[in-house]
Design a protein around this motif. Structure first.
Motif, PDB file in Angstrom:
ATOM      1  N   TRP A 133     -27.430   0.029  -4.845  1.00 33.39           N
ATOM      2  CA  TRP A 133     -26.754   1.206  -4.742  1.00 33.39           C
ATOM      3  C   TRP A 133     -26.211   1.419  -6.194  1.00 33.39           C
ATOM      4  CZ3 TRP A 133     -21.127   1.589  -4.739  1.00 33.39           C
ATOM      5  CH2 TRP A 133     -20.404   0.535  -4.884  1.00 33.39           C
ATOM      6  N   SER A 134     -25.694   2.511  -6.467  1.00 37.75           N
ATOM      7  CA  SER A 134     -25.549   3.040  -7.933  1.00 37.75           C
ATOM      8  C   SER A 134     -23.990   3.296  -7.958  1.00 37.75           C
ATOM      9  CB  SER A 134     -25.988   4.365  -8.161  1.00 37.75           C
ATOM     10  OG  SER A 134     -27.398   4.135  -7.812  1.00 37.75           O
TER      11      SER A 134
ATOM     12  N   LEU B 159     -21.864  -5.404  -0.786  1.00 39.50           N
ATOM     13  CA  LEU B 159     -22.806  -4.388  -0.128  1.00 39.50           C
ATOM     14  C   LEU B 159     -22.198  -3.325   0.692  1.00 39.50           C
ATOM     15  CD1 LEU B 159     -24.777  -7.279   1.696  1.00 39.50           C
ATOM     16  CD2 LEU B 159     -25.110  -6.372  -0.575  1.00 39.50           C
ATOM     17  N   LYS B 160     -23.017  -2.206   0.834  1.00 39.39           N
ATOM     18  CA  LYS B 160     -22.458  -0.798   1.472  1.00 39.39           C
ATOM     19  C   LYS B 160     -23.669  -0.871   2.593  1.00 39.39           C
ATOM     20  CE  LYS B 160     -20.539   2.660  -1.495  1.00 39.39           C
ATOM     21  NZ  LYS B 160     -20.475   4.048  -1.896  1.00 39.39           N
ATOM     22  N   GLU B 161     -22.964  -0.509   3.609  1.00 39.54           N
ATOM     23  CA  GLU B 161     -23.920  -0.337   4.974  1.00 39.54           C
ATOM     24  C   GLU B 161     -24.888   0.764   4.454  1.00 39.54           C
ATOM     25  OE1 GLU B 161     -23.430   0.750   9.737  1.00 39.54           O
ATOM     26  OE2 GLU B 161     -21.862   0.512   8.455  1.00 39.54           O
ATOM     27  N   THR B 162     -26.148   0.456   4.934  1.00 35.56           N
ATOM     28  CA  THR B 162     -27.188   1.312   4.755  1.00 35.56           C
ATOM     29  C   THR B 162     -27.853   1.381   6.078  1.00 35.56           C
ATOM     30  OG1 THR B 162     -27.852   0.421   2.551  1.00 35.56           O
ATOM     31  CG2 THR B 162     -29.391   1.599   3.835  1.00 35.56           C
ATOM     32  N   PRO B 163     -27.595   2.634   6.695  1.00 40.06           N
ATOM     33  CA  PRO B 163     -28.179   3.072   7.898  1.00 40.06           C
ATOM     34  C   PRO B 163     -29.671   3.360   7.981  1.00 40.06           C
ATOM     35  CG  PRO B 163     -27.070   4.844   7.179  1.00 40.06           C
ATOM     36  CD  PRO B 163     -27.023   3.773   6.219  1.00 40.06           C
TER      37      PRO B 163
ATOM     38  N   MET C 248     -12.699  -0.468   1.357  1.00 42.90           N
ATOM     39  CA  MET C 248     -12.687  -0.598  -0.203  1.00 42.90           C
ATOM     40  C   MET C 248     -13.631  -1.759  -0.603  1.00 42.90           C
ATOM     41  SD  MET C 248      -9.366  -0.785  -2.623  1.00 42.90           S
ATOM     42  CE  MET C 248      -8.919   1.040  -2.361  1.00 42.90           C
ATOM     43  N   LEU C 249     -13.975  -1.468  -1.689  1.00 38.03           N
ATOM     44  CA  LEU C 249     -15.071  -2.744  -2.392  1.00 38.03           C
ATOM     45  C   LEU C 249     -13.893  -3.890  -2.736  1.00 38.03           C
ATOM     46  CD1 LEU C 249     -17.473  -0.577  -4.252  1.00 38.03           C
ATOM     47  CD2 LEU C 249     -17.686  -1.458  -1.919  1.00 38.03           C
ATOM     48  N   LYS C 250     -14.477  -5.050  -2.601  1.00 37.25           N
ATOM     49  CA  LYS C 250     -13.999  -6.323  -3.164  1.00 37.25           C
ATOM     50  C   LYS C 250     -13.788  -6.107  -4.792  1.00 37.25           C
ATOM     51  CE  LYS C 250     -15.079  -9.607   0.669  1.00 37.25           C
ATOM     52  NZ  LYS C 250     -15.941 -10.659   0.856  1.00 37.25           N
ATOM     53  N   LYS C 251     -12.847  -6.742  -5.486  1.00 37.65           N
ATOM     54  CA  LYS C 251     -12.476  -6.621  -6.690  1.00 37.65           C
ATOM     55  C   LYS C 251     -12.869  -7.789  -7.414  1.00 37.65           C
ATOM     56  CE  LYS C 251      -9.846  -2.504  -5.775  1.00 37.65           C
ATOM     57  NZ  LYS C 251      -8.394  -1.892  -5.651  1.00 37.65           N
ATOM     58  N   LYS C 252     -12.603  -8.814  -6.849  1.00 39.27           N
ATOM     59  CA  LYS C 252     -12.654 -10.006  -7.726  1.00 39.27           C
ATOM     60  C   LYS C 252     -13.902 -10.553  -7.430  1.00 39.27           C
ATOM     61  CE  LYS C 252      -8.035 -11.739  -7.476  1.00 39.27           C
ATOM     62  NZ  LYS C 252      -7.099 -12.693  -7.089  1.00 39.27           N
TER      63      LYS C 252
ATOM     64  N   ASN D 224     -16.623   5.037  -2.378  1.00 38.72           N
ATOM     65  CA  ASN D 224     -16.344   4.199  -1.035  1.00 38.72           C
ATOM     66  C   ASN D 224     -17.042   5.080   0.238  1.00 38.72           C
ATOM     67  OD1 ASN D 224     -14.404   1.770  -1.372  1.00 38.72           O
ATOM     68  ND2 ASN D 224     -13.644   3.339  -2.858  1.00 38.72           N
ATOM     69  N   ALA D 225     -17.703   6.143  -0.227  1.00 39.66           N
ATOM     70  CA  ALA D 225     -18.284   6.937   0.781  1.00 39.66           C
ATOM     71  C   ALA D 225     -19.298   6.149   1.629  1.00 39.66           C
ATOM     72  CB  ALA D 225     -18.756   8.294   0.429  1.00 39.66           C
ATOM     73  N   PRO D 226     -19.839   6.500   2.837  1.00 41.35           N
ATOM     74  CA  PRO D 226     -20.913   5.947   3.415  1.00 41.35           C
ATOM     75  C   PRO D 226     -22.406   6.389   2.707  1.00 41.35           C
ATOM     76  CG  PRO D 226     -19.249   6.905   5.230  1.00 41.35           C
ATOM     77  CD  PRO D 226     -18.906   7.390   3.925  1.00 41.35           C
TER      78      PRO D 226
END
Length: 208
Positions: A30-31, A13-17, A1-5, A185-187
């Motif tokens: 990302w969007s 950041l999301k992992e970008t493979p 889950m993404l941080k909220k504060k 929250n999907a990859p």
């Protein structure tokens, strides 16, 4: 889950493979569908628009036009009313809404078949500039294009191509329904290069 504060200088950041090296501003952009509860200043918007301004375009025609509104303004509400219900459901916390509009004619009245491509260049430049400032943009096809053209009094040769939501990264994904929360929250994933690169004819797909 993404941080909220969040703060203005933090981007979740999301992992970008990625399979090959790319620069961070592309890798990390990302969007999201949620945004931090933080206004985007007109100064920040002008930096984003300036980045778009310097995008390449066919014959330097620069066929893009942007309608923009800050949350609480009449223009923002007018854009919101033009979005499909699905997009209205999650853009309610977006600090900025925009419409991307193209002039489909060249200055001498011929069809400009490259106008959509050029608006895409503008949007990509704007997105990368925004990301470097901790601001996310989410582009949407779900907008009543004809009603939007009429609402903002564009001439017949113009086409409203997209809507865009913008705001600082870091919104609370609990504001979303369960399906959208799961998607948020999907990859990340993209097609592999060998699915769209052709070193020759379409039927002779070859890997690099």
């Amino acid at each position: 889950m993404l941080k909220k504060k969040m703060n203005k200088d933090y981007t979740p950041l999301k992992e970008t493979p990625n399979d090959h090296p790319i620069i961070d501003v592309i890798k990390n952009r990302w969007s999201p569908r949620v945004f931090a509860d933080m206004p985007v200043s007109q100064t920040d918007l002008q930096s984003m628009f300036e980045a778009g301004r310097w995008a390449a375009s066919s014959n330097n025609f620069q066929p893009w036009n942007i309608v923009w509104g800050i949350k609480g303004s009449e223009t923002y509400n007018r854009i919101m009313d033009l979005l499909v219900e699905f997009n209205q459901s999650w853009t309610v916390n977006a600090p900025v809404l925009m419409l991307g509009v193209i002039n489909t004619k060249t200055p001498d009245g011929k069809e400009n078949y490259h106008a959509l491509h050029d608006l895409g260049q503008f949007s990509a430049h704007m997105a990368l500039q925004a990301h470097s400032m901790g601001i996310a943009i989410h582009q949407m096809a779900g907008v009543d294009f004809e009603a939007a053209k009429k609402e903002f009094e564009f001439p017949d040769e113009y086409h409203v191509a997209t809507a865009i939501a913008a705001g600082y990264y870091g919104g609370d994904d609990d504001q979303l329904n369960e399906d959208l929360k799961k998607e948020e929250n999907a990859p990340r994933e993209r097609k592999k290069q060998n699915e769209f690169l052709f070193n020759g004819n379409y039927v002779k797909r070859e890997s690099l």
